[in-house]
Write an enzyme that holds these catalytic residues in place. Sequence first.
Site, short mmCIF file in Angstrom:
data_model
loop_
_atom_site.label_atom_id
_atom_site.label_comp_id
_atom_site.label_asym_id
_atom_site.label_seq_id
_atom_site.Cartn_x
_atom_site.Cartn_y
_atom_site.Cartn_z
N GLU A 7 0.80 -1.23 0.00
CA GLU A 7 0.00 0.00 0.00
C GLU A 7 0.83 1.28 0.00
O GLU A 7 0.89 2.00 1.00
CB GLU A 7 -0.94 0.01 1.20
CG GLU A 7 -1.92 -1.15 1.21
CD GLU A 7 -3.00 -1.01 2.26
OE1 GLU A 7 -2.95 -0.06 3.06
OE2 GLU A 7 -3.90 -1.86 2.29
N GLU A 48 -5.30 -8.59 0.76
CA GLU A 48 -5.83 -8.30 2.09
C GLU A 48 -7.31 -7.99 1.98
O GLU A 48 -7.73 -7.24 1.10
CB GLU A 48 -5.19 -7.05 2.73
CG GLU A 48 -3.83 -7.25 3.33
CD GLU A 48 -3.30 -5.99 4.04
OE1 GLU A 48 -4.12 -5.15 4.47
OE2 GLU A 48 -2.08 -5.87 4.13
#
EC number: 3.2.1.21
Length: 462
Positions: free
Chosen positions: A179, A367
């Site tokens: 991320e 995720e």
Amino acid sequence: MNPSDPLNFDRHTFGSDFVWGTATAAYQIEGAVDRDGRTPCVWDTFGRQKGKIKTGETADIACEFYDRYESDLLLHKELGFNAFRFSLSWSRILPDGVGPAHGGRINEAGIAFYDRLIDQCLQLGITPWITLYHWDLPQALELKGGWPNRKIVDWFADFADVCTKAYGHKVKHWIILNEPLAFSILGYFTGQHAPGRRSFRNLLPVIHHTALAQAEGGRIVRQNVPDALVGTTFSCSPIDPFTPGDQSAAIRVDALMNRLFIEPSLGLGYPSKELPFLASIAKKVAKPGDMERLAFDFDFIGLQHYFRAVVEQSYFMPYLWAKDVTPLRRNVQTITEMGWEVYPESMYRIIKQFGQYEGIKKIYITESGAAFYDQVEKGQVHDKARVEYHQNYLQQVLRAKQEGLPVEGYFAWTFLDNFEWAEGYRPRFGLVYVDFRTQQRIVKASGRWFQQLLTEELVAVR
Ligand code: GAL
């Protein structure tokens, strides 16, 4: 789909090659922050400053995964997962931050820890998926300027080189960054995450150096491990306008949240048409040749998806001119402990959105998960809301897959309750409950549900 509708899948519906894993991050689980030659990372320093971690807790001990990885992986195996995603602590491997190419040391004890962990995975038939960078920049490098310093691209290249040379013969699934948007914005612009810097001046250099490191890391893994699958991950959310008049706000937020790092890697440059301030990167930050160096043909993209966002115009938010309309303000009923809306269809929509890019070959959900308040009752945790979360989000992954989108795996966030960054230990995302006083593990109903799905020849039932 309604939460009360019956599920219409079992694991076979996803196909025999579908990857079922859990995802973790070194800093959130390992503990042992000063053991065997590891030096501090930015989170160690940040966490010790008053008020930075809401609960005042540290990750010094966390889940003691550094010492308990063997039994934890046995449990992971028991739950039926065939892949385990973990990250490497940069300062455990390179205590000076830089590698030998820049005069730094390699910490053999750090290398040996992950070697044992990888071997344990392989012995159990669990495929290791390594994330190179999950936010724990060595403090030694922050002292040299951190991500705003262009040299970070070379420092990161050192790290990628050392790691792939150490483990590339055994590990064939590599993720470059976790991320990028989260650590660049929260770490250097809003200051809510480590290193807690707040400046607009740093933001564009941080974005650009991160995007360069993303591509450079990809090239190093491919060169050192030619038979590896190389990917990187993005946080992503479909963006809805609050009212029809908020359409252009939604387009700008989408450019920031979903397009900022994928598009340069696909050779499309930064989305500066929608966000004109990004044009300064090419004009002021980039060096000749940089814009081409941003591209790398990843074998897969990891999508990390939790919630959708609803936004409206706002004249108080410079550059973006938009802001979030919180689930509370929208009277949303199902909200997690993080304040995030549970909205399963957003999973389908985000896969579809990324699936439209020509250059994306494969997608893994690297995720997804939810923090809910968990209570231990007679030694058990009945986390019904989390069971439903995974069931309903998975149903939407399947919907995308059945429409032909190349989504090939799901990693639940996360295996063990752990240190949730600036939130401390309060939000629990695990499929396994951790009592942080005793380090006892209790498989929650959600963990049992996955176990049933992955190990039994039964159609999944609620
Ligand atoms: C992701 C992050 C994880 C975890 C999760 C839940 O953004 O990669 O480390 O914290 O969110 O908040």
